[in-house]
Design an enzyme around this catalytic site. Structure first.
Site, PDB file in Angstrom:
ATOM      1  N   ARG A 210       0.859  -1.176   0.000  1.00  0.00           N
ATOM      2  CA  ARG A 210       0.000   0.000   0.000  1.00  0.00           C
ATOM      3  C   ARG A 210       0.898   1.229   0.000  1.00  0.00           C
ATOM      4  O   ARG A 210       2.052   1.173   0.450  1.00  0.00           O
ATOM      5  CB  ARG A 210      -0.905   0.008   1.229  1.00  0.00           C
ATOM      6  N   LYS A 237      -1.895  -2.439   7.459  1.00  0.00           N
ATOM      7  CA  LYS A 237      -3.173  -1.904   7.906  1.00  0.00           C
ATOM      8  C   LYS A 237      -3.560  -2.522   9.239  1.00  0.00           C
ATOM      9  O   LYS A 237      -3.446  -3.725   9.434  1.00  0.00           O
ATOM     10  CB  LYS A 237      -4.237  -2.226   6.842  1.00  0.00           C
ATOM     11  N   HIS A 317      -2.251   2.678  -6.005  1.00  0.00           N
ATOM     12  CA  HIS A 317      -2.919   1.467  -5.508  1.00  0.00           C
ATOM     13  C   HIS A 317      -3.200   0.463  -6.618  1.00  0.00           C
ATOM     14  O   HIS A 317      -3.387  -0.732  -6.335  1.00  0.00           O
ATOM     15  CB  HIS A 317      -4.221   1.848  -4.808  1.00  0.00           C
ATOM     16  N   ARG A 320      -0.883  -2.506  -6.594  1.00  0.00           N
ATOM     17  CA  ARG A 320      -1.199  -3.520  -5.574  1.00  0.00           C
ATOM     18  C   ARG A 320      -2.186  -4.537  -6.130  1.00  0.00           C
ATOM     19  O   ARG A 320      -1.998  -5.755  -5.984  1.00  0.00           O
ATOM     20  CB  ARG A 320      -1.753  -2.841  -4.319  1.00  0.00           C
ATOM     21  N   HIS A 343      -4.096  -9.145   3.571  1.00  0.00           N
ATOM     22  CA  HIS A 343      -5.553  -9.121   3.680  1.00  0.00           C
ATOM     23  C   HIS A 343      -5.962  -9.654   5.051  1.00  0.00           C
ATOM     24  O   HIS A 343      -5.446 -10.675   5.505  1.00  0.00           O
ATOM     25  CB  HIS A 343      -6.193  -9.974   2.582  1.00  0.00           C
ATOM     26  N   TYR A 352     -10.365 -11.586  -5.815  1.00  0.00           N
ATOM     27  CA  TYR A 352      -9.425 -11.572  -6.942  1.00  0.00           C
ATOM     28  C   TYR A 352      -9.456 -12.902  -7.679  1.00  0.00           C
ATOM     29  O   TYR A 352      -9.421 -12.952  -8.910  1.00  0.00           O
ATOM     30  CB  TYR A 352      -8.001 -11.313  -6.440  1.00  0.00           C
TER      31      TYR A 352
END
Length: 372
Positions: A210, A237, A317, A320, A343, A352
Protein backbone atom coordinates in the site's frame (compact mmCIF):
# COMPACT_ATOMS: atom_id res chain seq x y z
CA UNK A 1 -19.08 25.11 22.47
CA UNK A 2 -21.10 23.97 19.41
CA UNK A 3 -20.70 20.48 18.02
CA UNK A 4 -18.69 21.46 14.95
CA UNK A 5 -16.22 23.34 17.14
CA UNK A 6 -16.14 20.39 19.51
CA UNK A 7 -15.20 18.16 16.57
CA UNK A 8 -11.97 20.12 16.13
CA UNK A 9 -11.05 19.36 19.73
CA UNK A 10 -12.10 15.72 19.54
CA UNK A 11 -9.62 15.00 16.75
CA UNK A 12 -6.76 16.43 18.80
CA UNK A 13 -4.54 13.93 20.64
CA UNK A 14 -3.86 16.49 23.37
CA UNK A 15 -7.56 17.11 23.99
CA UNK A 16 -8.32 13.39 24.22
CA UNK A 17 -5.46 12.84 26.67
CA UNK A 18 -6.71 15.64 28.90
CA UNK A 19 -10.24 14.25 28.68
CA UNK A 20 -9.04 10.86 29.90
CA UNK A 21 -7.65 12.47 33.05
CA UNK A 22 -10.89 14.32 33.79
CA UNK A 23 -13.25 11.36 33.42
CA UNK A 24 -13.09 10.44 37.10
CA UNK A 25 -14.37 13.89 38.03
CA UNK A 26 -17.64 13.35 36.18
CA UNK A 27 -20.54 11.45 37.68
CA UNK A 28 -21.14 9.12 34.76
CA UNK A 29 -21.31 5.74 36.50
CA UNK A 30 -24.49 3.94 37.55
CA UNK A 31 -25.02 1.90 40.71
CA UNK A 32 -23.28 -1.05 39.04
CA UNK A 33 -20.21 1.05 38.24
CA UNK A 34 -21.07 0.90 34.55
CA UNK A 35 -20.89 3.91 32.26
CA UNK A 36 -24.28 5.58 32.13
CA UNK A 37 -25.07 8.60 29.97
CA UNK A 38 -28.83 8.60 30.48
CA UNK A 39 -28.68 12.04 32.11
CA UNK A 40 -25.50 13.31 30.47
CA UNK A 41 -25.04 16.33 28.25
CA UNK A 42 -24.61 16.08 24.50
CA UNK A 43 -20.96 17.11 24.89
CA UNK A 44 -20.32 14.30 27.38
CA UNK A 45 -21.89 11.83 24.97
CA UNK A 46 -19.78 12.95 22.00
CA UNK A 47 -16.55 13.18 23.98
CA UNK A 48 -16.91 9.70 25.41
CA UNK A 49 -17.93 8.20 22.08
CA UNK A 50 -14.78 9.56 20.44
CA UNK A 51 -12.60 8.62 23.38
CA UNK A 52 -13.88 5.05 23.80
CA UNK A 53 -14.91 4.04 20.27
CA UNK A 54 -13.17 6.25 17.72
CA UNK A 55 -9.79 7.20 19.15
CA UNK A 56 -9.02 4.75 21.98
CA UNK A 57 -5.58 5.34 23.45
CA UNK A 58 -4.35 1.81 22.76
CA UNK A 59 -5.04 2.04 19.02
CA UNK A 60 -2.82 3.94 16.61
CA UNK A 61 -4.75 5.21 13.59
CA UNK A 62 -3.34 6.34 10.26
CA UNK A 63 -3.83 9.99 9.18
CA UNK A 64 -6.11 8.71 6.40
CA UNK A 65 -8.38 6.94 8.91
CA UNK A 66 -8.50 9.97 11.20
CA UNK A 67 -9.43 12.15 8.24
CA UNK A 68 -12.22 9.72 7.25
CA UNK A 69 -13.67 9.65 10.80
CA UNK A 70 -13.58 13.43 10.96
CA UNK A 71 -15.40 13.66 7.61
CA UNK A 72 -18.06 11.17 8.73
CA UNK A 73 -18.63 13.03 12.00
CA UNK A 74 -18.87 16.37 10.21
CA UNK A 75 -21.43 14.98 7.76
CA UNK A 76 -23.65 13.81 10.64
CA UNK A 77 -23.24 17.03 12.65
CA UNK A 78 -24.03 19.18 9.62
CA UNK A 79 -27.16 17.14 8.87
CA UNK A 80 -28.40 17.54 12.44
CA UNK A 81 -27.64 21.27 12.45
CA UNK A 82 -29.38 21.82 9.11
CA UNK A 83 -32.50 20.10 10.46
CA UNK A 84 -32.36 21.76 13.91
CA UNK A 85 -31.89 18.39 15.62
CA UNK A 86 -29.87 17.42 18.68
CA UNK A 87 -28.49 13.95 19.36
CA UNK A 88 -31.26 13.47 21.93
CA UNK A 89 -33.83 14.01 19.16
CA UNK A 90 -32.67 11.00 17.17
CA UNK A 91 -35.27 8.27 16.88
CA UNK A 92 -36.63 5.97 14.18
CA UNK A 93 -37.72 8.80 11.77
CA UNK A 94 -34.38 10.61 12.11
CA UNK A 95 -32.38 7.40 11.55
CA UNK A 96 -34.32 6.64 8.37
CA UNK A 97 -34.05 10.25 7.15
CA UNK A 98 -30.27 10.33 7.63
CA UNK A 99 -29.96 6.86 6.12
CA UNK A 100 -31.79 7.94 2.97
CA UNK A 101 -29.84 11.21 2.79
CA UNK A 102 -26.49 9.40 2.84
CA UNK A 103 -27.55 6.84 0.24
CA UNK A 104 -28.74 9.62 -2.07
CA UNK A 105 -25.74 11.91 -1.64
CA UNK A 106 -22.78 9.51 -1.70
CA UNK A 107 -21.39 6.65 -3.75
CA UNK A 108 -21.96 3.20 -2.28
CA UNK A 109 -18.57 2.69 -0.59
CA UNK A 110 -18.54 6.15 0.98
CA UNK A 111 -22.18 5.76 2.07
CA UNK A 112 -21.38 2.43 3.72
CA UNK A 113 -18.51 3.98 5.66
CA UNK A 114 -20.57 6.97 6.83
CA UNK A 115 -23.48 4.76 7.87
CA UNK A 116 -21.10 2.46 9.74
CA UNK A 117 -19.88 5.49 11.71
CA UNK A 118 -23.51 6.38 12.46
CA UNK A 119 -24.24 2.79 13.52
CA UNK A 120 -21.31 2.78 15.95
CA UNK A 121 -22.50 6.04 17.51
CA UNK A 122 -26.05 4.74 17.94
CA UNK A 123 -24.81 1.46 19.42
CA UNK A 124 -22.62 3.34 21.88
CA UNK A 125 -25.64 5.45 22.83
CA UNK A 126 -27.71 2.33 23.47
CA UNK A 127 -24.93 0.60 25.45
CA UNK A 128 -24.55 3.66 27.70
CA UNK A 129 -28.33 4.29 28.09
CA UNK A 130 -28.14 7.59 26.22
CA UNK A 131 -30.71 6.04 23.88
CA UNK A 132 -33.42 3.79 25.27
CA UNK A 133 -33.93 1.93 22.00
CA UNK A 134 -31.56 -0.02 19.75
CA UNK A 135 -31.84 2.50 16.90
CA UNK A 136 -29.04 1.15 14.71
CA UNK A 137 -31.24 -1.80 13.75
CA UNK A 138 -33.06 0.52 11.33
CA UNK A 139 -29.95 1.37 9.31
CA UNK A 140 -29.82 -0.19 5.83
CA UNK A 141 -26.57 0.10 3.91
CA UNK A 142 -26.34 0.12 0.11
CA UNK A 143 -24.81 -2.82 -1.73
CA UNK A 144 -21.29 -2.18 -2.96
CA UNK A 145 -19.28 -4.13 -5.49
CA UNK A 146 -16.44 -5.61 -3.45
CA UNK A 147 -12.85 -5.64 -4.59
CA UNK A 148 -10.73 -3.62 -6.97
CA UNK A 149 -13.36 -1.79 -9.01
CA UNK A 150 -14.35 1.70 -10.03
CA UNK A 151 -18.10 2.11 -10.35
CA UNK A 152 -18.84 4.56 -13.14
CA UNK A 153 -22.03 6.46 -13.81
CA UNK A 154 -24.52 4.64 -16.01
CA UNK A 155 -24.21 6.23 -19.41
CA UNK A 156 -27.11 7.66 -21.38
CA UNK A 157 -29.11 4.94 -23.10
CA UNK A 158 -27.56 2.16 -21.02
CA UNK A 159 -29.46 0.30 -18.35
CA UNK A 160 -26.48 -1.18 -16.50
CA UNK A 161 -23.75 0.55 -14.51
CA UNK A 162 -20.32 0.11 -16.08
CA UNK A 163 -17.59 -1.46 -13.97
CA UNK A 164 -13.90 -0.75 -14.58
CA UNK A 165 -11.27 -2.91 -12.91
CA UNK A 166 -8.52 -0.96 -11.16
CA UNK A 167 -5.52 -2.95 -12.27
CA UNK A 168 -2.96 -3.17 -15.06
CA UNK A 169 -1.81 -5.99 -17.26
CA UNK A 170 1.77 -7.18 -16.78
CA UNK A 171 2.83 -5.44 -19.98
CA UNK A 172 1.09 -2.18 -18.99
CA UNK A 173 2.65 -2.19 -15.52
CA UNK A 174 6.19 -2.72 -16.82
CA UNK A 175 5.73 -0.06 -19.50
CA UNK A 176 4.35 2.46 -17.02
CA UNK A 177 7.14 1.88 -14.50
CA UNK A 178 9.70 2.70 -17.19
CA UNK A 179 8.35 6.26 -17.14
CA UNK A 180 8.83 6.75 -13.39
CA UNK A 181 12.44 8.02 -13.82
CA UNK A 182 11.43 10.19 -16.78
CA UNK A 183 9.27 12.52 -14.67
CA UNK A 184 12.39 13.93 -12.95
CA UNK A 185 13.03 17.54 -13.94
CA UNK A 186 15.41 18.65 -11.17
CA UNK A 187 19.07 19.43 -11.86
CA UNK A 188 20.36 18.58 -8.40
CA UNK A 189 20.60 14.86 -7.61
CA UNK A 190 19.01 13.93 -10.92
CA UNK A 191 20.56 10.45 -11.06
CA UNK A 192 19.56 9.72 -7.46
CA UNK A 193 15.98 10.84 -8.11
CA UNK A 194 15.70 8.69 -11.22
CA UNK A 195 16.94 5.62 -9.39
CA UNK A 196 14.66 6.38 -6.44
CA UNK A 197 11.60 6.67 -8.68
CA UNK A 198 12.41 3.45 -10.54
CA UNK A 199 12.82 1.58 -7.24
CA UNK A 200 9.46 2.95 -6.06
CA UNK A 201 7.83 1.58 -9.20
CA UNK A 202 9.43 -1.84 -8.75
CA UNK A 203 8.47 -2.07 -5.09
CA UNK A 204 4.85 -1.13 -5.84
CA UNK A 205 4.69 -3.69 -8.63
CA UNK A 206 6.64 -6.61 -7.10
CA UNK A 207 5.50 -6.41 -3.47
CA UNK A 208 1.90 -5.12 -3.60
CA UNK A 209 2.63 -2.56 -0.88
CA UNK A 210 0.00 0.00 0.00
CA UNK A 211 1.18 3.57 -0.58
CA UNK A 212 1.47 4.39 3.13
CA UNK A 213 3.38 1.14 3.71
CA UNK A 214 5.85 2.03 0.98
CA UNK A 215 6.38 5.54 2.33
CA UNK A 216 6.89 4.21 5.88
CA UNK A 217 9.77 1.92 4.85
CA UNK A 218 13.14 2.30 6.56
CA UNK A 219 16.46 0.81 5.54
CA UNK A 220 16.04 -1.40 8.59
CA UNK A 221 12.81 -2.83 7.13
CA UNK A 222 14.91 -5.25 5.03
CA UNK A 223 16.57 -8.40 6.31
CA UNK A 224 18.06 -11.67 5.09
CA UNK A 225 16.61 -15.02 6.12
CA UNK A 226 18.71 -18.05 7.01
CA UNK A 227 18.92 -19.09 3.37
CA UNK A 228 20.30 -15.68 2.39
CA UNK A 229 17.15 -14.42 0.65
CA UNK A 230 16.12 -10.78 1.10
CA UNK A 231 12.78 -10.11 2.80
CA UNK A 232 10.83 -6.99 3.70
CA UNK A 233 9.09 -6.60 7.07
CA UNK A 234 6.02 -4.36 6.85
CA UNK A 235 3.66 -2.93 9.45
CA UNK A 236 0.42 -2.91 7.50
CA UNK A 237 -3.17 -1.90 7.91
CA UNK A 238 -4.39 -2.16 11.48
CA UNK A 239 -0.74 -2.33 12.65
CA UNK A 240 -0.52 -5.95 11.48
CA UNK A 241 3.02 -7.11 10.63
CA UNK A 242 3.77 -9.19 7.56
CA UNK A 243 6.82 -10.30 5.60
CA UNK A 244 7.24 -10.13 1.81
CA UNK A 245 10.02 -11.73 -0.28
CA UNK A 246 11.97 -9.37 -2.54
CA UNK A 247 12.50 -10.18 -6.22
CA UNK A 248 16.13 -10.28 -7.37
CA UNK A 249 15.50 -7.44 -9.87
CA UNK A 250 14.09 -5.26 -7.12
CA UNK A 251 16.99 -6.14 -4.81
CA UNK A 252 19.51 -5.00 -7.44
CA UNK A 253 17.69 -1.68 -7.84
CA UNK A 254 17.56 -1.26 -4.06
CA UNK A 255 21.34 -1.64 -3.70
CA UNK A 256 22.00 0.52 -6.77
CA UNK A 257 19.84 3.26 -5.24
CA UNK A 258 21.66 3.05 -1.90
CA UNK A 259 25.07 3.13 -3.61
CA UNK A 260 24.05 6.13 -5.70
CA UNK A 261 23.09 7.95 -2.48
CA UNK A 262 26.46 7.14 -0.93
CA UNK A 263 24.68 5.02 1.69
CA UNK A 264 25.73 1.63 3.01
CA UNK A 265 24.28 -1.47 1.35
CA UNK A 266 24.94 -3.56 4.44
CA UNK A 267 21.63 -4.69 5.88
CA UNK A 268 21.07 -3.11 9.29
CA UNK A 269 17.74 -3.87 10.96
CA UNK A 270 18.41 -1.16 13.57
CA UNK A 271 18.51 1.61 10.94
CA UNK A 272 15.28 3.64 11.21
CA UNK A 273 16.18 6.24 8.59
CA UNK A 274 13.56 6.59 5.81
CA UNK A 275 14.22 4.61 2.65
CA UNK A 276 12.60 7.29 0.49
CA UNK A 277 13.14 10.96 1.24
CA UNK A 278 13.04 14.29 -0.58
CA UNK A 279 16.07 15.13 -2.72
CA UNK A 280 15.03 18.17 -4.71
CA UNK A 281 17.17 21.32 -4.55
CA UNK A 282 19.66 19.80 -2.15
CA UNK A 283 23.37 19.58 -2.88
CA UNK A 284 24.07 17.29 0.05
CA UNK A 285 22.30 13.96 0.42
CA UNK A 286 21.31 12.45 3.73
CA UNK A 287 21.15 15.67 5.74
CA UNK A 288 17.93 16.02 7.76
CA UNK A 289 16.13 13.38 5.71
CA UNK A 290 12.49 14.32 5.22
CA UNK A 291 10.32 11.29 4.46
CA UNK A 292 8.57 11.29 1.09
CA UNK A 293 4.87 12.18 1.32
CA UNK A 294 1.82 10.67 -0.38
CA UNK A 295 1.08 13.80 -2.48
CA UNK A 296 4.61 13.53 -3.94
CA UNK A 297 4.14 9.83 -4.71
CA UNK A 298 0.70 10.43 -6.20
CA UNK A 299 2.00 13.26 -8.39
CA UNK A 300 4.89 11.12 -9.60
CA UNK A 301 2.56 8.30 -10.67
CA UNK A 302 0.16 10.70 -12.37
CA UNK A 303 2.99 12.37 -14.30
CA UNK A 304 4.32 8.96 -15.39
CA UNK A 305 0.82 7.96 -16.53
CA UNK A 306 0.56 11.18 -18.54
CA UNK A 307 3.94 10.67 -20.22
CA UNK A 308 3.12 7.04 -20.98
CA UNK A 309 -0.26 8.00 -22.44
CA UNK A 310 -2.07 5.50 -20.22
CA UNK A 311 -5.37 5.50 -18.31
CA UNK A 312 -5.50 8.77 -16.36
CA UNK A 313 -7.34 7.03 -13.50
CA UNK A 314 -4.26 5.01 -12.52
CA UNK A 315 -3.05 5.63 -8.94
CA UNK A 316 -0.33 3.96 -6.82
CA UNK A 317 -2.92 1.47 -5.51
CA UNK A 318 -3.46 -0.02 -8.98
CA UNK A 319 -0.06 -1.73 -8.73
CA UNK A 320 -1.20 -3.52 -5.57
CA UNK A 321 -4.23 -4.96 -7.36
CA UNK A 322 -2.01 -5.92 -10.30
CA UNK A 323 0.44 -7.73 -8.00
CA UNK A 324 -2.28 -9.79 -6.29
CA UNK A 325 -3.90 -10.76 -9.59
CA UNK A 326 -0.56 -11.80 -11.13
CA UNK A 327 0.22 -13.99 -8.12
CA UNK A 328 -3.08 -15.83 -8.49
CA UNK A 329 -2.72 -16.10 -12.27
CA UNK A 330 0.61 -17.83 -11.66
CA UNK A 331 -0.95 -20.35 -9.25
CA UNK A 332 0.54 -18.99 -6.02
CA UNK A 333 -1.55 -20.59 -3.23
CA UNK A 334 -4.44 -18.48 -1.98
CA UNK A 335 -3.21 -18.52 1.64
CA UNK A 336 0.25 -17.29 0.57
CA UNK A 337 -1.26 -14.47 -1.48
CA UNK A 338 -3.39 -13.46 1.50
CA UNK A 339 -0.32 -13.24 3.73
CA UNK A 340 1.82 -11.33 1.23
CA UNK A 341 -0.98 -8.86 0.48
CA UNK A 342 -1.84 -8.41 4.14
CA UNK A 343 -5.55 -9.12 3.68
CA UNK A 344 -7.32 -9.40 7.03
CA UNK A 345 -9.65 -12.09 5.69
CA UNK A 346 -9.19 -14.65 2.92
CA UNK A 347 -12.58 -13.64 1.49
CA UNK A 348 -10.89 -10.46 0.22
CA UNK A 349 -8.28 -12.53 -1.63
CA UNK A 350 -11.07 -14.72 -2.98
CA UNK A 351 -12.56 -11.72 -4.78
CA UNK A 352 -9.43 -11.57 -6.94
CA UNK A 353 -9.51 -15.31 -7.50
CA UNK A 354 -13.10 -15.13 -8.75
CA UNK A 355 -11.99 -12.59 -11.34
CA UNK A 356 -9.00 -14.69 -12.39
CA UNK A 357 -11.22 -17.76 -12.78
CA UNK A 358 -13.67 -15.72 -14.83
CA UNK A 359 -10.85 -14.64 -17.15
CA UNK A 360 -9.92 -18.30 -17.63
CA UNK A 361 -13.48 -19.25 -18.56
CA UNK A 362 -12.77 -19.62 -22.28
CA UNK A 363 -9.74 -21.83 -21.64
CA UNK A 364 -11.99 -24.22 -19.73
CA UNK A 365 -14.81 -23.95 -22.26
CA UNK A 366 -12.54 -24.77 -25.20
CA UNK A 367 -11.58 -28.06 -23.56
CA UNK A 368 -15.14 -29.27 -24.09
CA UNK A 369 -16.07 -31.11 -27.25
CA UNK A 370 -19.71 -30.10 -27.46
CA UNK A 371 -20.22 -30.89 -31.16
CA UNK A 372 -19.53 -34.43 -32.36
Amino acid sequence: MNNLTLLDHLTSDRYLTQLQHHLNERQLLDENRNLSLSESTEQDFLELFFLEKVFPQDKQLSPHTVKAYRSDAKTLLTFLTDHSLSFRDIGFPEVKAYNNYIKEQYAAKTAIRKLEFFRRLLDFGYETQYYKAHLSTWITKPISKKGHYIIEETRHGETQTRVQIRELSQKEAEYLISFFPKVVKAKWNREQLEKRNLLIGYLLYTTGLRANELLSLNWGSFRYNRQGHLFLDVIGKGKKPRTIPIKEETKELLFTYRTCLGESTEINMEDTSPLFFTLYNRKEIGVNKKRLTYPTLYKMVKEAVYLAGKNINVTPHWFRHTFVTLLLENDVPLAVVKDWAGHSDISTTNIYLERVNQDHAYAHLNKLDLFT
